[in-house]
Scaffold this active site. Sequence first.
Site, mmCIF file in Angstrom:
data_model
loop_
_atom_site.group_PDB
_atom_site.id
_atom_site.type_symbol
_atom_site.label_atom_id
_atom_site.label_comp_id
_atom_site.label_asym_id
_atom_site.label_seq_id
_atom_site.Cartn_x
_atom_site.Cartn_y
_atom_site.Cartn_z
ATOM 1 N N THR A 96 -5.689 -4.362 -42.464
ATOM 2 C CA THR A 96 -5.869 -3.147 -43.278
ATOM 3 C C THR A 96 -4.602 -2.807 -44.061
ATOM 4 O O THR A 96 -4.644 -2.610 -45.286
ATOM 5 C CB THR A 96 -6.225 -1.960 -42.349
ATOM 6 N N LYS B 245 4.283 1.467 -34.456
ATOM 7 C CA LYS B 245 4.808 2.550 -33.597
ATOM 8 C C LYS B 245 4.960 2.095 -32.152
ATOM 9 O O LYS B 245 5.873 2.503 -31.456
ATOM 10 C CB LYS B 245 3.905 3.779 -33.659
ATOM 11 N N GLY C 232 1.787 7.927 -41.176
ATOM 12 C CA GLY C 232 1.393 7.131 -42.348
ATOM 13 C C GLY C 232 2.134 7.430 -43.628
ATOM 14 O O GLY C 232 3.296 7.042 -43.790
ATOM 15 N N GLY D 269 -15.465 5.319 -38.706
ATOM 16 C CA GLY D 269 -14.298 4.433 -38.674
ATOM 17 C C GLY D 269 -12.989 5.180 -38.431
ATOM 18 O O GLY D 269 -11.913 4.612 -38.567
ATOM 19 N N GLU E 78 -11.498 4.423 -32.733
ATOM 20 C CA GLU E 78 -11.722 3.068 -32.226
ATOM 21 C C GLU E 78 -12.922 3.057 -31.276
ATOM 22 O O GLU E 78 -13.310 4.108 -30.745
ATOM 23 C CB GLU E 78 -10.497 2.610 -31.420
ATOM 24 N N ASP F 233 -1.304 7.891 -28.469
ATOM 25 C CA ASP F 233 -0.850 7.539 -29.819
ATOM 26 C C ASP F 233 0.141 8.601 -30.317
ATOM 27 O O ASP F 233 1.220 8.274 -30.836
ATOM 28 C CB ASP F 233 -2.081 7.454 -30.740
ATOM 29 N N LYS G 38 4.373 8.318 -31.254
ATOM 30 C CA LYS G 38 4.950 8.784 -32.521
ATOM 31 C C LYS G 38 5.969 9.896 -32.268
ATOM 32 O O LYS G 38 7.028 9.934 -32.895
ATOM 33 C CB LYS G 38 3.838 9.272 -33.446
ATOM 34 N N GLY H 43 -4.696 5.022 -42.822
ATOM 35 C CA GLY H 43 -5.444 4.429 -43.934
ATOM 36 C C GLY H 43 -4.561 3.404 -44.612
ATOM 37 O O GLY H 43 -3.334 3.555 -44.664
HETATM 38 N N1 LIG Z 1 -4.447 1.062 -40.179
HETATM 39 C C1 LIG Z 1 -3.736 2.171 -40.302
HETATM 40 O O1 LIG Z 1 -4.202 3.163 -40.867
HETATM 41 C C2 LIG Z 1 -2.310 2.234 -39.785
HETATM 42 C C3 LIG Z 1 -1.579 3.416 -39.978
HETATM 43 C C4 LIG Z 1 -0.250 3.476 -39.543
HETATM 44 C C5 LIG Z 1 0.298 2.391 -38.904
HETATM 45 N N2 LIG Z 1 -0.461 1.267 -38.700
HETATM 46 C C6 LIG Z 1 0.180 0.138 -38.022
HETATM 47 O O2 LIG Z 1 0.202 -0.981 -38.891
HETATM 48 C C7 LIG Z 1 0.124 -2.171 -38.143
HETATM 49 C C8 LIG Z 1 -1.054 -2.995 -38.669
HETATM 50 O O3 LIG Z 1 -2.240 -2.250 -38.552
HETATM 51 P P1 LIG Z 1 -3.611 -2.691 -39.263
HETATM 52 O O4 LIG Z 1 -4.509 -1.517 -39.157
HETATM 53 O O5 LIG Z 1 -3.337 -3.289 -40.581
HETATM 54 O O6 LIG Z 1 -4.102 -3.812 -38.233
HETATM 55 P P2 LIG Z 1 -5.221 -4.933 -38.474
HETATM 56 O O7 LIG Z 1 -6.118 -4.567 -39.606
HETATM 57 O O8 LIG Z 1 -5.807 -5.224 -37.150
HETATM 58 O O9 LIG Z 1 -4.370 -6.212 -38.943
HETATM 59 C C9 LIG Z 1 -3.544 -6.929 -38.064
HETATM 60 C C10 LIG Z 1 -3.102 -8.218 -38.750
HETATM 61 O O10 LIG Z 1 -2.259 -8.921 -37.846
HETATM 62 C C11 LIG Z 1 -2.753 -10.249 -37.679
HETATM 63 N N3 LIG Z 1 -2.518 -10.707 -36.311
HETATM 64 C C12 LIG Z 1 -2.991 -10.168 -35.177
HETATM 65 N N4 LIG Z 1 -2.560 -10.874 -34.114
HETATM 66 C C13 LIG Z 1 -1.795 -11.868 -34.615
HETATM 67 C C14 LIG Z 1 -1.082 -12.943 -34.029
HETATM 68 N N5 LIG Z 1 -1.076 -13.137 -32.702
HETATM 69 N N6 LIG Z 1 -0.406 -13.781 -34.850
HETATM 70 C C15 LIG Z 1 -0.423 -13.589 -36.185
HETATM 71 N N7 LIG Z 1 -1.073 -12.590 -36.805
HETATM 72 C C16 LIG Z 1 -1.749 -11.743 -36.016
HETATM 73 C C17 LIG Z 1 -4.247 -10.174 -37.978
HETATM 74 O O11 LIG Z 1 -4.714 -11.467 -38.365
HETATM 75 P P3 LIG Z 1 -6.230 -11.732 -38.882
HETATM 76 O O12 LIG Z 1 -6.319 -11.008 -40.199
HETATM 77 O O13 LIG Z 1 -6.329 -13.188 -39.045
HETATM 78 O O14 LIG Z 1 -7.100 -11.150 -37.828
HETATM 79 C C18 LIG Z 1 -4.265 -9.150 -39.122
HETATM 80 O O15 LIG Z 1 -4.002 -9.777 -40.343
HETATM 81 C C19 LIG Z 1 -0.024 -1.740 -36.688
HETATM 82 O O16 LIG Z 1 1.238 -1.716 -36.083
HETATM 83 C C20 LIG Z 1 -0.554 -0.326 -36.793
HETATM 84 O O17 LIG Z 1 -0.224 0.487 -35.680
HETATM 85 C C21 LIG Z 1 -1.744 1.168 -39.136
#
Ligand SMILES: NC(=O)c1ccc[n+]([C@@H]2O[C@H](COP(=O)([O-])OP(=O)(O)OC[C@H]3O[C@@H](n4cnc5c(N)ncnc54)[C@H](OP(=O)(O)O)[C@@H]3O)[C@@H](O)[C@H]2O)c1
Length: 440
Positions: A14, A107, A136, A189, A192, A203, A207, A304
């Site tokens: 994402t 985080k 965020g 969405g 979780e 969570d 933070k 997001g």
């Molecule tokens: N989403 C949010 O709104 C948000 C907000 C603030 C902070 N964050 C933080 O941002 C970070 C990413 O979040 P996200 O929502 O983008 O997560 P996500 O959509 O689950 O994406 C995770 C990515 O990491 C890759 N990955 C997972 N395990 C791996 C491994 N063992 N080796 C290599 N690559 C691996 C996944 O690969 P594949 O694509 O191949 O599955 C995917 O591309 C997290 O730390 C989260 O806490 C997210």
Amino acid sequence: MAEPLKVGLAGVGTVGAAVIRLLDQGHEKLATRCGRPIEVVAVSARSRGKKRAIDLKKFRWIADPVALASDPAIDVLVELIGGAGDPAKRAVETALAAGKPVVTANKALLAGHGHELAMLAERHRVALNFEASVAGGIPIVKTLREGLDGDSLMRVYGILNGTCNYILSRMEQDRLAFDECLREAQRLGYAEADPSFDVEGHDTAQKLAILASLAFGTKVDPDAVYTEGISSITLADLDAAGELGYRVKLLGVAVRTEAGIEQRVHPTMVPKESAIAQVMGVTNAVTVDAEGLAPITLVGPGAGGMATASAVVSDLADIARGVRTPPFGRPAARMTAVRKAPMQRHEGGYYIRLLARDRPGSAATIARRLAQQQISLESIVQRHELRPQVAGQPGRSGEPVPVILITYATTEDAVRKALAAVRRDRVISGRPQVIRIEKN
Ligand SMILES: NC(=O)c1ccc[n+]([C@@H]2O[C@H](COP(=O)([O-])OP(=O)(O)OC[C@H]3O[C@@H](n4cnc5c(N)ncnc54)[C@H](OP(=O)(O)O)[C@@H]3O)[C@@H](O)[C@H]2O)c1
């Protein structure tokens, strides 16, 4: 134009995909603002064959994020995999040890290992930027790290979890039960499949631990955070809060007190007219109180893809410009272990809702137990109309009567002792509901 800043992107989910989009859309403007372009050159993710909304063909694929971190072709690692352990941790350590700055939104990693990673970054004289890890798109990390005088900060608190704020807002506005709102949040969405990490406050606790370190110069310690979630909050609590001039929010609060640093996450009643009470839905907000300054509140999207990616890109822009500040705003070697103020010593007002047995003397016993702990009451309301009802019939005499108490400032210890005594006296049925009140 100067050489581009070459980015290795570990994680293209994402947030990672949104970072690629933002860097692409803002390429020219960013280059002008930073004096050099910022370009993704290599990426890593779990599955190469996965169908994705963005085209990764123009980037080098490096299957192992740790190998990506030390690849000589990259100048900076952006870690967007997530999780406190490997491969995220090892990738970040590898990049820092190789003298490459790191940007992360993780985080869990910062909460678990923030201090040791900051030490490593400083030893190798590189940046470790983590704006996206808390709230965020709100620039609260930079505000605490660079924008305010750290020694004057007294309190930092906020709504740091959009899922919880969405559920509480929806319960209040549409008079729905917690479970119903949670199911809806999952459908949309916002929550979780396993929502416990969000709704039980963990969570927010991670933070808050990061914010407390930035604010007070203590080593990040999520175990020092007292944590309660929102799953026990009922409509009756929200209604009573509304009538008393409050709104219920899940707050993370870190305060400097004489007993040490108090860090706590719990449902909180805040005055309805306060800035933080106006924040509804998935939006986040953080308020900072500093000596000699009126409170500052930052409000904005807490999660997001695009909001989070904008924080990542802002961190990258600093690196492209050559800006480097100590990760927690002061030398990591001078950060101290948290002197944790025990929760028992927390002082404040309390909302207490209990079900008093309908017998002579119940009210007097409750009042005596509170008085024994020197707890004074601002208000006491018996809510006969809120008696638990049987199949739609009005509550009958003989059934427990909901009683709502609002205390003047007292201590957590006094409240717990008084309620334990009341339970032993068998004058109430069930567990009392306790919500702390945070005044401005
Ligand atoms: N989403 C949010 O709104 C948000 C907000 C603030 C902070 N964050 C933080 O941002 C970070 C990413 O979040 P996200 O929502 O983008 O997560 P996500 O959509 O689950 O994406 C995770 C990515 O990491 C890759 N990955 C997972 N395990 C791996 C491994 N063992 N080796 C290599 N690559 C691996 C996944 O690969 P594949 O694509 O191949 O599955 C995917 O591309 C997290 O730390 C989260 O806490 C997210």
